[in-house]
Design an enzyme around this catalytic site. Structure first.
Site, PDB file in Angstrom:
ATOM      1  N   THR A  50       2.321   5.934  -8.387  1.00 26.11           N
ATOM      2  CA  THR A  50       1.597   5.691  -6.997  1.00 26.11           C
ATOM      3  C   THR A  50       0.184   5.608  -7.049  1.00 26.11           C
ATOM      4  OG1 THR A  50       1.292   8.008  -6.475  1.00 26.11           O
ATOM      5  CG2 THR A  50       3.645   7.016  -6.073  1.00 26.11           C
ATOM      6  N   CYS A  51      -0.706   5.713  -5.936  1.00 24.88           N
ATOM      7  CA  CYS A  51      -2.152   5.597  -5.975  1.00 24.88           C
ATOM      8  C   CYS A  51      -2.507   6.780  -6.526  1.00 24.88           C
ATOM      9  CB  CYS A  51      -2.687   5.466  -4.570  1.00 24.88           C
ATOM     10  SG  CYS A  51      -2.082   3.893  -3.566  1.00 24.88           S
ATOM     11  N   ASN A  52      -1.939   7.912  -6.277  1.00 24.56           N
ATOM     12  CA  ASN A  52      -2.419   9.290  -6.691  1.00 24.56           C
ATOM     13  C   ASN A  52      -1.850   9.917  -7.876  1.00 24.56           C
ATOM     14  OD1 ASN A  52      -4.584   9.243  -4.849  1.00 24.56           O
ATOM     15  ND2 ASN A  52      -3.046   9.527  -3.414  1.00 24.56           N
ATOM     16  N   SER A 110       0.926  16.652  -3.094  1.00 23.41           N
ATOM     17  CA  SER A 110       0.165  15.441  -2.731  1.00 23.41           C
ATOM     18  C   SER A 110      -1.366  15.645  -2.670  1.00 23.41           C
ATOM     19  CB  SER A 110       0.671  14.867  -1.636  1.00 23.41           C
ATOM     20  OG  SER A 110       2.145  14.456  -1.901  1.00 23.41           O
ATOM     21  N   GLY A 190      -3.537  -6.764   2.541  1.00 18.87           N
ATOM     22  CA  GLY A 190      -2.260  -6.305   1.887  1.00 18.87           C
ATOM     23  C   GLY A 190      -1.067  -6.220   2.809  1.00 18.87           C
ATOM     24  N   SER A 191       0.125  -6.228   2.412  1.00 26.96           N
ATOM     25  CA  SER A 191       1.310  -6.139   3.096  1.00 26.96           C
ATOM     26  C   SER A 191       2.040  -4.818   2.851  1.00 26.96           C
ATOM     27  CB  SER A 191       2.078  -7.377   2.886  1.00 26.96           C
ATOM     28  OG  SER A 191       2.591  -7.318   1.747  1.00 26.96           O
ATOM     29  N   GLY A 192       1.711  -3.885   2.150  1.00 23.20           N
ATOM     30  CA  GLY A 192       2.343  -2.972   1.790  1.00 23.20           C
ATOM     31  C   GLY A 192       2.256  -1.832   2.901  1.00 23.20           C
ATOM     32  N   GLU A 193       2.894  -0.483   2.578  1.00 29.81           N
ATOM     33  CA  GLU A 193       2.922   0.640   3.470  1.00 29.81           C
ATOM     34  C   GLU A 193       1.770   1.136   3.742  1.00 29.81           C
ATOM     35  OE1 GLU A 193       5.387   4.734   4.324  1.00 29.81           O
ATOM     36  OE2 GLU A 193       5.410   3.676   2.362  1.00 29.81           O
TER      37      GLU A 193
END
Length: 414
Positions: A50-52, A110, A190-193
């Site tokens: 993921t991003c993190n 997180s 973008g089209s993601g969450e």
């Protein structure tokens, strides 16, 4: 069998390091997972990217050798030196690994504690590994229990009562910068969450939202929902100076906004790069402030302070579920031993009744009754011992008992 997790997160790596470690397409994930389980030391594997965070979640038979193999694969995948990978990673084994997995699923590990995206991301990573044959019973048990734990945390605490995500925190930073988003213009790429959350949150705060994506059809429903206009992706360079805010979260492997792109802007604007690898290159412009994922830590710190008490309660739940999971695993190990005891009892009853009839101690017509009587006698003898084993399994501290019983019954432990 052991659990082993290698964890690279916002706590132990920089954004450029995570850029290199990220798995940005299915092909790279498939290759890594296949090469992971090709090792004789790794049985199952999941990659959560993921991003993190980048997490390599495995079941293995030798944590030391398995970790060596996985670090080598990560070195080849990322180009990062082995000693740096080993120095930065948090490595969790067995009960520590399960506690970490449950904490991740419950959003306690997180960047933004309590954000709701991570459970879905873990579920997607698990399904991907399962559908391609890299995940079986051992990791399925752990991941399903992790989801049970996460549900308990959500239901019993207020940790996610006000759901947040990197995107919503980015919008919050924009609100602080402008004071109000009413009438401000925003471009969401973008089209993601992440992009969906950003667009909806901006719309709810009165911003005028424009949407951009390589495949326009993917963002048309969102544009209709937020009353936004659609901007062709090939016009990105032309419109950079038009918007008060830009939020970008694409899957591009290289920056889509190059620092050398010319544009004119006479008023301050704020650009939010929510992607890993980064979407926005270094930009040197007096009117532009670029926020990256790691720049959101101030908001994160505030969030952690507000949720500190809830986090304590949540970690107590994670600790309880970790203990329960291992007790359950041990009970699964006990049952094959109990089954083996009864199977051998049945075999002995059959053998002794046959021997008694062969020697003339009993008439042939009594063979079935003799077997049944012998078996019942042995079962009656075994019953209290079996109940004691199951009680020990419930307590959870029975490793030595399992090992001894396996030795006595000449059964190899799995």
């Amino acid at each position: 069998m052991h659990y082993l997790i290698l964890s690279f997160t916002h706590r132990n790596t920089t954004l450029p390091i995570r850029d290199k470690l990220a798995f940005n397409d299915d092909e790279s994930k498939l290759s890594f997972l296949q090469r992971s389980v090709d090792s004789p030391f790794v049985n199952e594997a999941i990659v959560l990217s993921t991003c993190n965070r980048i997490e390599v979640i495995t079941s293995c038979n030798n944590p030391t050798e398995a970790s060596k193999h996985l670090y080598l694969l990560l070195n080849e995948h990322s180009g990062i030196a082995l000693d740096e990978l080993e120095g930065r990673a948090e490595q969790f084994e067995d009960q520590g690994g399960i506690h970490h997995l449950f904490s991740v699923a419950s959003s306690l590990d997180s960047l933004i504690v309590g954000e709701t995206q991570i459970a879905g991301q873990l579920k997607d990573a698990y399904r991907f590994a399962l559908e391609h044959g890299f995940c079986a019973d051992k990791l399925t048990r752990a991941v399903n229990y992790a989801f049970k734990c996460a549900a308990e945390v959500r239901n019993r605490t207020e940790i996610s009562s006000k759901p947040v995500s990197v995107a919503s925190v980015a919008v919050a930073a924009a609100r602080r910068a402008f004071g109000s988003l009413e009438g401000k213009s925003a471009l969401v790429i973008g089209s993601g969450e992440m992009s969906v959350i950003a667009a909806r949150t901006l719309y709810n705060h009165g911003a005028e939202v424009s949407l951009m994506n390589r495949t326009m059809a993917k963002i048309e429903p969102l544009a209709e929902e937020v009353g936004g206009s659609l901007v062709p992706f090939n016009r990105l360079a032309d419109v950079l100076g038009k918007y008060d805010m830009i939020f970008s979260a694409t899957g591009s492997e290289t920056p889509i906004i190059d620092g050398s792109m010319p544009f004119r802007r006479d008023e301050p604007c704020h650009w939010f790069d929510m992607a890993v690898p980064r979407d926005i290159d270094e930009v040197d412009h007096a009117m532009v402030k670029v926020y990256r994922i790691d720049d959101l830590k101030n908001t994160v710190d505030e969030n952690i302070m507000l949720r500190e008490e809830e986090a304590k309660a949540s970690f107590a739940i994670v600790g309880r579920y970790t203990a329960e999971f291992y007790a359950w695993l041990k009970s699964l190990n006990i049952e094959p031993l109990i089954k083996a005891m009864y199977q051998r009892a049945e075999a002995s009853a059959r053998e002794e009744s046959t021997r008694a009839i062969a020697k003339g101690f009993l008439p042939k017509t009594y063979e079935a009754q003799a077997q049944k009587m012998a078996l019942q006698a042995i079962k009656r003898y075994l019953h209290p011992q079996v109940m004691q084993l199951r009680r020990a399994a419930d307590v959870g501290d029975i490793d030595a008992i399992i090992e001894s019983m396996a030795f006595i019954l000449n059964m190899s432990e799995e």
